[in-house]
Design a protein around this motif. Structure first.
Motif, PDB file in Angstrom:
ATOM      1  N   THR A 213     -12.404-102.938  67.641  1.00  0.00           N
ATOM      2  CA  THR A 213     -11.662-102.306  68.712  1.00  0.00           C
ATOM      3  C   THR A 213     -12.476-101.158  69.298  1.00  0.00           C
ATOM      4  O   THR A 213     -13.527-100.774  68.773  1.00  0.00           O
ATOM      5  N   ASP A 214     -11.969-100.611  70.391  1.00  0.00           N
ATOM      6  CA  ASP A 214     -12.610 -99.461  71.012  1.00  0.00           C
ATOM      7  C   ASP A 214     -12.618 -98.299  70.020  1.00  0.00           C
ATOM      8  O   ASP A 214     -11.629 -98.064  69.320  1.00  0.00           O
ATOM      9  N   PRO A 215     -13.737 -97.553  69.926  1.00  0.00           N
ATOM     10  CA  PRO A 215     -13.785 -96.439  68.967  1.00  0.00           C
ATOM     11  C   PRO A 215     -12.636 -95.452  69.128  1.00  0.00           C
ATOM     12  O   PRO A 215     -12.183 -94.859  68.139  1.00  0.00           O
ATOM     13  N   ALA A 216     -12.129 -95.290  70.342  1.00  0.00           N
ATOM     14  CA  ALA A 216     -11.027 -94.352  70.550  1.00  0.00           C
ATOM     15  C   ALA A 216      -9.738 -94.833  69.888  1.00  0.00           C
ATOM     16  O   ALA A 216      -8.837 -94.029  69.625  1.00  0.00           O
ATOM     17  N   ASP A 217      -9.643 -96.141  69.634  1.00  0.00           N
ATOM     18  CA  ASP A 217      -8.439 -96.711  69.032  1.00  0.00           C
ATOM     19  C   ASP A 217      -8.699 -97.211  67.618  1.00  0.00           C
ATOM     20  O   ASP A 217      -7.905 -97.942  67.048  1.00  0.00           O
ATOM     21  N   PHE A 218      -9.823 -96.824  67.046  1.00  0.00           N
ATOM     22  CA  PHE A 218     -10.216 -97.274  65.709  1.00  0.00           C
ATOM     23  C   PHE A 218      -9.495 -96.413  64.681  1.00  0.00           C
ATOM     24  O   PHE A 218      -9.595 -95.188  64.697  1.00  0.00           O
ATOM     25  N   ARG A 219      -8.777 -97.023  63.770  1.00  0.00           N
ATOM     26  CA  ARG A 219      -7.911 -96.305  62.845  1.00  0.00           C
ATOM     27  C   ARG A 219      -8.490 -96.285  61.436  1.00  0.00           C
ATOM     28  O   ARG A 219      -8.770 -97.337  60.864  1.00  0.00           O
ATOM     29  N   GLY A 220      -8.627 -95.097  60.898  1.00  0.00           N
ATOM     30  CA  GLY A 220      -9.102 -94.947  59.534  1.00  0.00           C
ATOM     31  C   GLY A 220      -8.032 -94.359  58.643  1.00  0.00           C
ATOM     32  O   GLY A 220      -7.088 -93.711  59.114  1.00  0.00           O
ATOM     33  N   VAL A 221      -8.163 -94.560  57.346  1.00  0.00           N
ATOM     34  CA  VAL A 221      -7.220 -94.017  56.375  1.00  0.00           C
ATOM     35  C   VAL A 221      -7.979 -93.705  55.093  1.00  0.00           C
ATOM     36  O   VAL A 221      -8.909 -94.413  54.707  1.00  0.00           O
ATOM     37  N   VAL A 222      -7.592 -92.597  54.449  1.00  0.00           N
ATOM     38  CA  VAL A 222      -8.190 -92.197  53.174  1.00  0.00           C
ATOM     39  C   VAL A 222      -7.241 -92.624  52.055  1.00  0.00           C
ATOM     40  O   VAL A 222      -6.023 -92.469  52.165  1.00  0.00           O
ATOM     41  N   VAL A 223      -7.801 -93.182  50.991  1.00  0.00           N
ATOM     42  CA  VAL A 223      -6.999 -93.674  49.865  1.00  0.00           C
ATOM     43  C   VAL A 223      -7.426 -92.946  48.599  1.00  0.00           C
ATOM     44  O   VAL A 223      -8.616 -92.841  48.298  1.00  0.00           O
ATOM     45  N   LEU A 224      -6.436 -92.435  47.864  1.00  0.00           N
ATOM     46  CA  LEU A 224      -6.697 -91.746  46.602  1.00  0.00           C
ATOM     47  C   LEU A 224      -5.747 -92.284  45.535  1.00  0.00           C
ATOM     48  O   LEU A 224      -4.531 -92.274  45.716  1.00  0.00           O
ATOM     49  N   LEU A 225      -6.308 -92.764  44.441  1.00  0.00           N
ATOM     50  CA  LEU A 225      -5.512 -93.233  43.303  1.00  0.00           C
ATOM     51  C   LEU A 225      -5.496 -92.171  42.215  1.00  0.00           C
ATOM     52  O   LEU A 225      -6.546 -91.650  41.821  1.00  0.00           O
ATOM     53  N   LEU A 226      -4.298 -91.855  41.741  1.00  0.00           N
ATOM     54  CA  LEU A 226      -4.145 -90.990  40.577  1.00  0.00           C
ATOM     55  C   LEU A 226      -3.702 -91.877  39.427  1.00  0.00           C
ATOM     56  O   LEU A 226      -2.541 -92.287  39.337  1.00  0.00           O
ATOM     57  N   GLY A 227      -4.642 -92.224  38.549  1.00  0.00           N
ATOM     58  CA  GLY A 227      -4.365 -93.206  37.505  1.00  0.00           C
ATOM     59  C   GLY A 227      -4.578 -92.667  36.114  1.00  0.00           C
ATOM     60  O   GLY A 227      -5.281 -91.673  35.898  1.00  0.00           O
ATOM     61  N   GLY A 228      -3.976 -93.345  35.150  1.00  0.00           N
ATOM     62  CA  GLY A 228      -4.124 -92.990  33.750  1.00  0.00           C
ATOM     63  C   GLY A 228      -2.894 -92.329  33.194  1.00  0.00           C
ATOM     64  O   GLY A 228      -2.302 -91.449  33.809  1.00  0.00           O
ATOM     65  N   GLN A 229      -2.474 -92.771  32.010  1.00  0.00           N
ATOM     66  CA  GLN A 229      -1.261 -92.251  31.393  1.00  0.00           C
ATOM     67  C   GLN A 229      -1.544 -90.978  30.615  1.00  0.00           C
ATOM     68  O   GLN A 229      -2.662 -90.743  30.151  1.00  0.00           O
ATOM     69  N   GLY A 230      -0.520 -90.139  30.493  1.00  0.00           N
ATOM     70  CA  GLY A 230      -0.656 -88.902  29.730  1.00  0.00           C
ATOM     71  C   GLY A 230      -1.074 -89.167  28.300  1.00  0.00           C
ATOM     72  O   GLY A 230      -0.655 -90.144  27.687  1.00  0.00           O
ATOM     73  N   GLY A 231      -1.906 -88.300  27.756  1.00  0.00           N
ATOM     74  CA  GLY A 231      -2.433 -88.502  26.409  1.00  0.00           C
ATOM     75  C   GLY A 231      -3.857 -88.996  26.429  1.00  0.00           C
ATOM     76  O   GLY A 231      -4.611 -88.784  25.484  1.00  0.00           O
ATOM     77  N   ALA A 232      -4.228 -89.664  27.516  1.00  0.00           N
ATOM     78  CA  ALA A 232      -5.611 -90.099  27.674  1.00  0.00           C
ATOM     79  C   ALA A 232      -6.439 -88.934  28.210  1.00  0.00           C
ATOM     80  O   ALA A 232      -5.919 -88.026  28.870  1.00  0.00           O
ATOM     81  N   ARG A 233      -7.729 -88.988  27.954  1.00  0.00           N
ATOM     82  CA  ARG A 233      -8.600 -87.912  28.432  1.00  0.00           C
ATOM     83  C   ARG A 233      -8.650 -87.912  29.956  1.00  0.00           C
ATOM     84  O   ARG A 233      -8.720 -86.841  30.575  1.00  0.00           O
ATOM     85  N   TYR A 234      -8.631 -89.087  30.523  1.00  0.00           N
ATOM     86  CA  TYR A 234      -8.608 -89.234  31.982  1.00  0.00           C
ATOM     87  C   TYR A 234      -7.223 -89.754  32.341  1.00  0.00           C
ATOM     88  O   TYR A 234      -6.871 -90.874  32.003  1.00  0.00           O
TER      89      TYR A 234
END
Length: 413
Positions: free
Chosen positions: A118-139
């Motif tokens: 599409t035209d750069p003026a109508d080009f849509r971007g999105v940032v994705v962030l995952l917060l993963g891992g259960q409590g008790g794990a180091r990560y």
């Protein structure tokens, strides 16, 4: 129309009916002709009906319109995906194939775009962030949220706000972190705004709470900046790897595997299950999210990334104007042990695709330095690309092979 006629003639021949004299033939031919004429008027002659928005594979059955729309960030978002049941990969069982002779040169293996440029003026971007891992794990998701909260203001001032980039925050369902908890930690405000104007009635606006596993809308403002950041926050159940399924621990996998570690091929350090699982999400499961159908470009940044200034250019404009497939923040040397099986994995994938097609395929990039040089990799703390490539059926097939390949991402993360 002619396909309907041929279908009726085939059925007529199979039942040995006589045209014009057998009532069964008329019962078959007349409805088929009427339906074909209706389809002829539904789609213009210069438009491929397979790419019509009503045929999109990733739309919900509950959508009342042929082109599903969603409202957030003060605007209406329409589906950009070209996925449909009839738009398949280069090597598809739906396409006829003939075995090639050994003397025939291999055909170049290319991808089937899942978007139109599409035209750069109508080009849509999105940032994705995952917060993963259960409590008790180091990560775990809680620790990642605390790290991100320390950097979120820099994201708002220098990345999200100036670039008008929405942020999707995905919460590992097994971590039991709610959207409200995230909103309180980041000081977000609920976004309950509705579209204005009689042309946008609420019955044609899709409900974000019914998309994927559901999303809630939030905004963030800061007194020191005129920018507004828009966020979509929702849960996700991370796919357990195949070998976890094999041992019967795919239910609540993070709970059972949180103390599991693996010595990676890239360094003498060990990696925790939750860390590798979160990294693995960005290689396959991310691109199956239906929310991404509203965008042209995806961007991934690490939770500990801290921004000190606005980018000197628009990342979406740069990608669209150059029609680039991907971007990254730099190249890093790799230990050969990191990529010892990558070439074998690529060969396996091409062999699978060649067998599907019935003729030999050669990667279009074969022979280029970036394809053959496995001693250099990308630094993926700021990384992304065009969803026309990353949601193409060929890339998704490759991601599936990579995720089940022996050791694969678990050792070569």
């Amino acid at each position: 129309f002619f396909e309907a006629v041929l279908l009726s003639l085939s059925l007529d021949n199979a039942t040995r009916c006589q045209m014009g004299t057998n009532r069964n033939f008329l019962l078959l031919w007349v409805p088929a002709a009427v339906i074909s004429l209706w389809l002829l008027f539904q789609y213009p002659a210069d438009e491929d009906p397979r790419l019509h928005s009503s045929a999109l594979l990733h739309t919900s059955e509950s959508f009342a319109t042929k082109e599903p729309m969603f409202y957030f960030a003060g605007r209406v978002w329409r589906n950009r995906s070209l996925f449909s049941p009839h738009r398949r990969s280069q090597c598809s069982p739906a396409k006829p194939f003939f075995p090639s002779h050994p003397s025939v040169r291999p055909k170049p293996f290319r991808f089937t775009p899942a978007r139109r440029w599409t035209d750069p003026a109508d080009f849509r971007g999105v940032v994705v962030l995952l917060l993963g891992g259960q409590g008790g794990a180091r990560y775990n998701a809680q620790s990642q949220l605390l790290i991100f909260s320390d950097n979120f203001l820099s994201w708002h001032r220098f990345l999200l706000g100036p670039g008008k980039l929405p942020l999707i925050i995905l919460l590992d369902r097994e971590a039991a972190i709610s959207e409200s908890y995230v909103a309180s930690k980041l000081r977000l405000s609920p976004d309950n705004s509705l579209p204005s104007g009689t042309e946008l009635s609420t019955d044609i606006i899709g409900n974000l709470s019914g998309l994927d596993e559901g999303y809630r809308r939030f905004t963030y403002t800061d007194d020191s900046s005129p920018n507004i950041s828009d966020l979509l926050v929702g849960p996700i159940l991370l796919d357990a790897p195949l070998w976890v399924h094999d041992v019967g621990r795919h239910k609540f996998a993070s709970r059972f595997m949180r103390r599991w570690r693996i010595r990676t091929a890239c360094s003498p350090k060990t990696a925790f299950y939750s860390y590798v699982q979160s990294t693995r999400f960005y290689t396959r499961q991310l691109f199956h999210l239906r929310l991404l159908d509203l965008f042209d470009m995806w961007i991934k940044a690490d939770a500990d990334a801290h921004w000190i200034a606005t980018l000197p250019f628009s990342i979406t404009d740069a990608l669209a104007s150059r029609r680039a497939l991907t971007f990254h923040s730099g190249l890093v040397p790799l230990d050969p042990a990191c990529t010892v099986n990558v070439g074998l994995m690529i060969d396996t994938y091409c062999a699978i695709q060649s067998e599907r097609c019935g003729y030999t395929l050669s990667p279009a990039g074969a022979g280029r330095q970036w394809f053959s040089n496995e001693s250099v990799g990308i630094f993926s703390n700021f990384f992304g690309g065009w969803l026309g490539f990353y949601q193409s059926p060929e890339f998704l097939d490759l991601a599936s092979v990579f995720n089940v390949f022996p050791r694969g991402l678990w050792a070569y993360r």
